[in-house]
Motif scaffolding. Structure first.
Motif, PDB file in Angstrom:
ATOM      1  N   HIS A  63      10.524   0.243  -8.480  1.00  0.00           N
ATOM      2  CA  HIS A  63      10.878   1.505  -7.826  1.00  0.00           C
ATOM      3  C   HIS A  63      11.783   2.285  -8.772  1.00  0.00           C
ATOM      4  N   SER A 110       0.254   3.796  -9.309  1.00  0.00           N
ATOM      5  CA  SER A 110       0.369   4.084  -7.888  1.00  0.00           C
ATOM      6  C   SER A 110      -0.886   4.788  -7.370  1.00  0.00           C
ATOM      7  N   TYR A 115       1.038   6.212   8.381  1.00  0.00           N
ATOM      8  CA  TYR A 115       2.414   6.068   7.899  1.00  0.00           C
ATOM      9  C   TYR A 115       2.504   5.618   6.452  1.00  0.00           C
ATOM     10  N   THR A 139       2.611   4.153   2.654  1.00  0.00           N
ATOM     11  CA  THR A 139       3.201   2.999   1.979  1.00  0.00           C
ATOM     12  C   THR A 139       4.579   2.608   2.501  1.00  0.00           C
ATOM     13  N   TYR A 140       5.138   3.396   3.421  1.00  0.00           N
ATOM     14  CA  TYR A 140       6.467   3.071   3.932  1.00  0.00           C
ATOM     15  C   TYR A 140       6.456   2.552   5.359  1.00  0.00           C
ATOM     16  N   ASP A 163       6.577   3.166   9.515  1.00  0.00           N
ATOM     17  CA  ASP A 163       7.479   4.048  10.268  1.00  0.00           C
ATOM     18  C   ASP A 163       8.899   3.485  10.318  1.00  0.00           C
ATOM     19  N   GLU A 164       9.104   2.378   9.610  1.00  0.00           N
ATOM     20  CA  GLU A 164      10.407   1.711   9.520  1.00  0.00           C
ATOM     21  C   GLU A 164      10.879   1.173  10.873  1.00  0.00           C
ATOM     22  N   ASP A 195       4.227  -1.516   9.889  1.00  0.00           N
ATOM     23  CA  ASP A 195       4.459  -1.878   8.491  1.00  0.00           C
ATOM     24  C   ASP A 195       3.772  -0.899   7.554  1.00  0.00           C
ATOM     25  N   ASN A 196       4.004  -1.091   6.281  1.00  0.00           N
ATOM     26  CA  ASN A 196       3.345  -0.265   5.275  1.00  0.00           C
ATOM     27  C   ASN A 196       1.851  -0.577   5.210  1.00  0.00           C
ATOM     28  N   ASP A 197       1.080   0.427   4.813  1.00  0.00           N
ATOM     29  CA  ASP A 197      -0.359   0.291   4.567  1.00  0.00           C
ATOM     30  C   ASP A 197      -1.133  -0.254   5.773  1.00  0.00           C
TER      31      ASP A 197
END
Length: 170
Positions: free
Chosen positions: A23, A38, A148, A150-151, A153-154, A158-160
């Motif tokens: 990152h 990416s 949502y 690669t992040y 919705d927190e 989950d991602n992806d």
């Protein structure tokens, strides 16, 4: 004090400088190579998800139709309908499901008198709201890039993760 300096110096020397950066630093910029990696990852993931979603849709008793934005919907010629203009208002609600058809949030997401061009929504939801008729209910099959991403919705997503979205214009 000398012990702290010694421990700090040893820690700095033992850092592995050959490790790849995953990152960018906060406020930093990705290199072109990082951007290409990416981009390729997202292209491959999107291709894989589209294939899996199409396979899932083919096994369902309901017919799903692809849209120009890259998601599926239960209404034929959906994105060929008349498009709602910017600054028009719409009231709507939707529920999110995973592809095991498990509802993710107990409570529906609901918006009243939202004005196009002035609300932030999932790309697929905002696009579908442009074409949905008042009182109509449609189901969307959405790849993670339009959900949502690669992040996540927190919170619970989950991602992806591709989603099933049951959308209704109120």
């Amino acid at each position: 004090m000398k012990k702290i300096l010694f421990i700090s110096a040893v820690s700095l020397l033992s850092c592995n400088r050959s490790a790849q950066q995953t990152h960018p630093p906060v406020g930093g910029v990705l290199s072109q190579k990082d951007l290409d990696v990416s981009k390729n990852r997202m292209r491959n993931l999107n291709s894989q998800e589209r294939s899996q979603i199409q396979e899932w849709a083919n096994a369902q008793p309901v017919k799903y139709y692809t849209t120009q934005l890259n998601y599926w919907v239960t209404a034929e010629n959906f994105d060929k309908r008349e498009r709602r203009p910017d600054n028009s208002t719409i009231s709507y609600s939707y529920d999110l499901y995973d592809f095991d058809q498990t509802k993710i949030y107990d409570q529906s997401f609901e918006r009243r008198d939202a004005k196009f061009g002035h609300f932030d929504e999932l790309k697929a939801v905002e696009n579908a709201l442009r074409f949905i008729h008042d009182g109509e209910e449609v189901t969307l099959l959405v790849p993670s890039s339009l959900a949502y991403g690669t992040y996540g919705d927190e919170k619970k997503i989950d991602n992806d993760i591709p989603l099933i979205i049951k959308l209704k214009a109120l």
